[in-house]
Design an enzyme around this catalytic site. Sequence first.
Site, short mmCIF file in Angstrom:
data_model
loop_
_atom_site.label_atom_id
_atom_site.label_comp_id
_atom_site.label_asym_id
_atom_site.label_seq_id
_atom_site.Cartn_x
_atom_site.Cartn_y
_atom_site.Cartn_z
CD GLU A 1 11.34 -3.21 -0.84
OE1 GLU A 1 11.61 -3.75 -0.27
OE2 GLU A 1 10.30 -3.16 -2.16
CB CYS B 1 11.13 -1.19 2.42
SG CYS B 1 11.41 -0.15 0.50
N GLY C 1 6.37 -6.57 0.54
CA GLY C 1 5.98 -6.53 1.69
C GLY C 1 6.76 -6.79 3.54
CB SER C 2 6.24 -7.58 6.63
OG SER C 2 5.57 -8.52 6.53
CE LYS D 1 -2.96 -9.10 -1.81
NZ LYS D 1 -3.29 -8.49 -1.20
CD GLU E 1 10.11 -1.70 7.79
OE1 GLU E 1 10.38 -1.72 6.86
OE2 GLU E 1 9.88 -3.63 7.72
CD1 TRP F 1 0.29 -1.50 3.11
CD2 TRP F 1 0.56 0.57 3.07
NE1 TRP F 1 0.96 -1.21 3.89
CE2 TRP F 1 0.61 0.30 4.21
CE3 TRP F 1 0.84 1.83 2.61
CZ2 TRP F 1 1.88 0.64 5.24
CZ3 TRP F 1 1.66 2.76 4.13
CH2 TRP F 1 2.09 1.87 5.11
#
Length: 475
Positions: free
Chosen positions: A244, A278, A222-223, A168, A379, A144
């Site tokens: 990533e 990130c 994402g995470s 998605k 993070e 997002w």
Amino acid sequence: MLYINGEWIDSKNGTFQVTNPATGEILSEVADGTREDTKRAIVAAEEAFHSWSSLTAFQRSDYLYRVYNLMIEKKEHLAEMMTKEQGKPLKAARNEVQYAADFVQWYAEEAKRVYGEVLPAPRGDQRFIVLRQPVGVVGAITPWNYPISMLTRKIAPAIAAGCTIVLKPAEQTPLCAIETMKLFHEAGIPNGVVNLVPTNNPAEVGDELLTNETIKKITFTGSTEVGKMIAEKAARQVKRVSMELGGHAPFIVFPDADPVHAAKGASLVKFLNTGQACISPNRIFVHKSMVEPFTKTLVERVNKMKAGNGLEEGVSIGPLVDRAALDKVNNQVNDAREKGADVVAGGSRLNDDHLKNGYFYAPTVLTNVSPEMKIYREETFGPVAPIIPFETEEEVIAMANDTNYGLASYVYTNNLKTASHMFEKLRFGIVGINDINPTAAAAPFGGMKESGLGREGGREGILEYLDTKLGGFSI
């Protein structure tokens, strides 16, 4: 709406609401895709693969150029949608749309640069020929925080290589994905080549992408936690994976650097997208002789930052994406405060009348940060800048590398020897030397350690979607 096989369709599961994180207002309702919808999209992509992969590279390039031109034409519309749905200031949203278009343009060219090879053979009657061919149907899962550029960074190289794709998008930002997919449709991309399944149940749709044998590759941003789960499930079918993941970027200021210049750079990259990037610096290491002037400049700049709705003039700090993100940032700051850190700017939620309905947190600067604090290890993904002093180069290399993450890092120095040494010794996939924006469509982007696998962007990006095939000919 779902976009499957070139058609906009509803889901039997109904819809879910999309809200503006700055105001709390409902923007729209979006089709809530299911596992069955995902299966249909995969079937469409598989059927389209045979014809799409048979096109010449020049034909696929032409389609991508059409998409690029439409993105430039619709830049303002896309940027406004992004600001409403994701929250970032309009200027930053415009920059992202351009960045997204850059990937489409770059891979319109790279489509024509997928080369084979003729290799020397040990026998006189033997010839080796290497071909690179598309892997097949790709499953893509996007985040997002950069809701348009992360789409094109995956879609463009995939279809340039000859693959087809089922995407998605993040449940927080499906409208940006829908508006982007409309451009691929308008450009005349053949039915089934690109497919979109927004959903409010990401686990169900993601599981179908991971377990369906037709999907030959997964690309994910994402995470790290979710990335590990994806890698485990994909391994059961030996699917190709590129991802990533999270980052914990060090920002290092050496004593020969200009502390004011370095602080300005730190303020720009740390608070970019409200810290929800990130590559955002999470640990700011400043030589002890520079801490005072660096901190003074950083605090001055932070105190001038205006938070608010990204559509308003002069806003540089938008909202965090949701309540969970706000709580995480607040928790890290409180933990640091309780363990001895000093809050020299910000340090609390912003809930003035015009901000109370959004997820705003004051841009924050912490000093006296130490290793036992959560913010030193985890993070943040928010607008908090922790400052940590150091004395020697060896010490700061050890502190910077003391993390399981390895995505981006930053170094400020005017000494060529120091710069070269840090570039070699930092265990991060990206090192910005006096450069807070070491990214471009033409450059490989990705991390080491638990920050990811593979690269996006550059000539490396398209190779993630190609299989290498060897032909041995006896003549």
